[in-house]
Design an enzyme around this catalytic site. Sequence first.
Site, PDB file in Angstrom:
ATOM      1  N   THR A  72       0.852  -1.195   0.000  1.00  0.00           N
ATOM      2  CA  THR A  72       0.000   0.000   0.000  1.00  0.00           C
ATOM      3  C   THR A  72       0.884   1.239   0.000  1.00  0.00           C
ATOM      4  O   THR A  72       0.692   2.167  -0.799  1.00  0.00           O
ATOM      5  CB  THR A  72      -0.905   0.013   1.248  1.00  0.00           C
ATOM      6  OG1 THR A  72      -1.774  -1.121   1.191  1.00  0.00           O
ATOM      7  CG2 THR A  72      -1.741   1.273   1.339  1.00  0.00           C
ATOM      8  N   ASN A 144      -5.164  -9.768  -7.517  1.00  0.00           N
ATOM      9  CA  ASN A 144      -5.345 -10.463  -6.245  1.00  0.00           C
ATOM     10  C   ASN A 144      -6.691 -11.167  -6.116  1.00  0.00           C
ATOM     11  O   ASN A 144      -6.862 -11.997  -5.247  1.00  0.00           O
ATOM     12  CB  ASN A 144      -5.166  -9.480  -5.090  1.00  0.00           C
ATOM     13  CG  ASN A 144      -5.964  -8.212  -5.284  1.00  0.00           C
ATOM     14  OD1 ASN A 144      -5.788  -7.495  -6.270  1.00  0.00           O
ATOM     15  ND2 ASN A 144      -6.869  -7.943  -4.378  1.00  0.00           N
ATOM     16  N   GLN A 183       1.229  -9.642  -5.670  1.00  0.00           N
ATOM     17  CA  GLN A 183       0.828 -11.057  -5.730  1.00  0.00           C
ATOM     18  C   GLN A 183       1.800 -11.911  -6.562  1.00  0.00           C
ATOM     19  O   GLN A 183       1.578 -13.106  -6.739  1.00  0.00           O
ATOM     20  CB  GLN A 183      -0.583 -11.182  -6.329  1.00  0.00           C
ATOM     21  CG  GLN A 183      -1.684 -10.575  -5.469  1.00  0.00           C
ATOM     22  CD  GLN A 183      -1.918 -11.345  -4.171  1.00  0.00           C
ATOM     23  OE1 GLN A 183      -1.547 -12.503  -4.023  1.00  0.00           O
ATOM     24  NE2 GLN A 183      -2.533 -10.678  -3.195  1.00  0.00           N
ATOM     25  N   THR A 241      12.701   5.920  11.197  1.00  0.00           N
ATOM     26  CA  THR A 241      13.703   4.906  11.550  1.00  0.00           C
ATOM     27  C   THR A 241      13.337   3.583  10.896  1.00  0.00           C
ATOM     28  O   THR A 241      12.183   3.155  10.943  1.00  0.00           O
ATOM     29  CB  THR A 241      13.764   4.747  13.089  1.00  0.00           C
ATOM     30  OG1 THR A 241      14.042   6.025  13.652  1.00  0.00           O
ATOM     31  CG2 THR A 241      14.837   3.756  13.500  1.00  0.00           C
ATOM     32  N   CYS A 328      -8.658  -8.021   0.678  1.00  0.00           N
ATOM     33  CA  CYS A 328      -7.846  -6.811   0.759  1.00  0.00           C
ATOM     34  C   CYS A 328      -8.722  -5.580   0.965  1.00  0.00           C
ATOM     35  O   CYS A 328      -8.250  -4.550   1.400  1.00  0.00           O
ATOM     36  CB  CYS A 328      -7.035  -6.617  -0.517  1.00  0.00           C
ATOM     37  SG  CYS A 328      -5.629  -7.723  -0.594  1.00  0.00           S
TER      38      CYS A 328
HETATM   39  N1  PLP Z   1      -1.681  -4.761  -3.929  1.00  0.00           N
HETATM   40  C1  PLP Z   1      -2.197  -5.997  -4.068  1.00  0.00           C
HETATM   41  C2  PLP Z   1      -2.344  -6.574  -5.429  1.00  0.00           C
HETATM   42  C3  PLP Z   1      -2.591  -6.728  -2.958  1.00  0.00           C
HETATM   43  O1  PLP Z   1      -3.102  -7.949  -3.109  1.00  0.00           O
HETATM   44  C4  PLP Z   1      -2.460  -6.151  -1.676  1.00  0.00           C
HETATM   45  C5  PLP Z   1      -2.943  -6.938  -0.545  1.00  0.00           C
HETATM   46  O2  PLP Z   1      -3.245  -6.599   0.499  1.00  0.00           O
HETATM   47  C6  PLP Z   1      -1.895  -4.855  -1.577  1.00  0.00           C
HETATM   48  C7  PLP Z   1      -1.530  -4.202  -2.735  1.00  0.00           C
HETATM   49  C8  PLP Z   1      -1.720  -4.152  -0.281  1.00  0.00           C
HETATM   50  O3  PLP Z   1      -0.785  -4.738   0.550  1.00  0.00           O
HETATM   51  P1  PLP Z   1      -0.661  -4.277   2.064  1.00  0.00           P
HETATM   52  O4  PLP Z   1      -2.035  -4.247   2.651  1.00  0.00           O
HETATM   53  O5  PLP Z   1       0.173  -5.289   2.704  1.00  0.00           O
HETATM   54  O6  PLP Z   1      -0.023  -2.945   2.055  1.00  0.00           O
END
Ligand code: PLP
Length: 378
Positions: A72, A144, A183, A241, A328
């Site tokens: 993210t 995803n 993914q 940090t 997600c």
């Molecule tokens: N992008 C994709 C394709 C994802 O499947 C996810 C899953 O959560 C994310 C971004 C975001 O990852 P995170 O929540 O670990 O930051």
Amino acid sequence: MKTIYLDHAAATLLDPAVLRQMQPYLTDQFYNPSATYLMAKKVRSDVEEARTRVAKVLAARPREIIFTAGATEANNIAIHGVMAKFPQAKVLVSAIEHDSVLEIAQQYNHALVPVDNFGQVQLDELKKQLTPDVVLVSVMYANNEIGTIQNLTAISKIIAEVKAERQKNKNPLPLYFHSDGAQAPNLLPLLVKNYGLDMLSLNGGKIYGPKQSGVLYVATGIELEPLIYGGGQEFGLRSGTENVAGIIGFSFALEKAAKKRAAEAKRLSALQHIFTQGLSSHVPTATITTQSGALHNVVHITISGIDNERVMMELDEAGIMCAVGSACSASSDEPSHVLTAIGLSDEQAQTSLRFTMGRSTTEANITRVINVLARLVN
Ligand code: PLP
């Protein structure tokens, strides 16, 4: 009762070997890598070693690796980073991106590139939308929810053509290509240069590493506006940090994913085949959304007439964990934008289940899931 976990696209187990690599930095190697005494300098050099380890997997340079708190954050740094430098310009994102791409793109002048019924970006549409004011294209490597893998090489070829055209027309606006690869690492190669990528986001929580760890690969020469200001860590792009244990864990998890990739792809491809064949024979009302050529760990289905929330809960009671739509997304009440983009109706979306396999998945697991599902549905 032994449980069966089929939600690897949402989270993976932290590999015990990865945890062992992280442990010293959670205990006696707690030093701030920016400090100047010897103990801290050792931690700094371990962080830089991790950067080199990650760079090797991507066939990139260590200076091109920015450690982040997950995908993210990496997606936000990439899109904000470019768009804040070129506020008059436009970003194109595919219609099936993760919310962490869509939501930040929506803060700027943006447009969605449509996908076909299989979730593939429509390249003709992309070409049309690549007007002289576009500065960034962001298309995820693998989806995803339904597992669609994009043809990054074809997209980067189109981008290269547009760049050549701009040079001829003396249009000085750069054009960058970013991909959300969260993914991908367990099953797909990550050689950024082969795909003509300028930026790639990765995530530790999907590759048997720690959550809130990840990277943004940023090709040499690209200047980004930081999202987070402060002490200037991570080449000024991600102040704060360093999460040393997370960085070390991510680097070993990525290295292991790369080593296991070919064998896992083969093994999961066979399981995916068994899964879909089993569904066709034993759950005739199921329609498989996931197309051949998609990620080998994803089986996304719709089952006509079911209430997916209810079936998911009944599977849970039988010890089988899976997802309805995408885990997600925090606002799971709304129909998934991915399913809408590939042409499923809201009613169909509400009958969808997603099973995502991983290192722990066995053929016996799949047989059991099909039997339980057949009993619940038929
Ligand atoms: N992008 C994709 C394709 C994802 O499947 C996810 C899953 O959560 C994310 C971004 C975001 O990852 P995170 O929540 O670990 O930051």
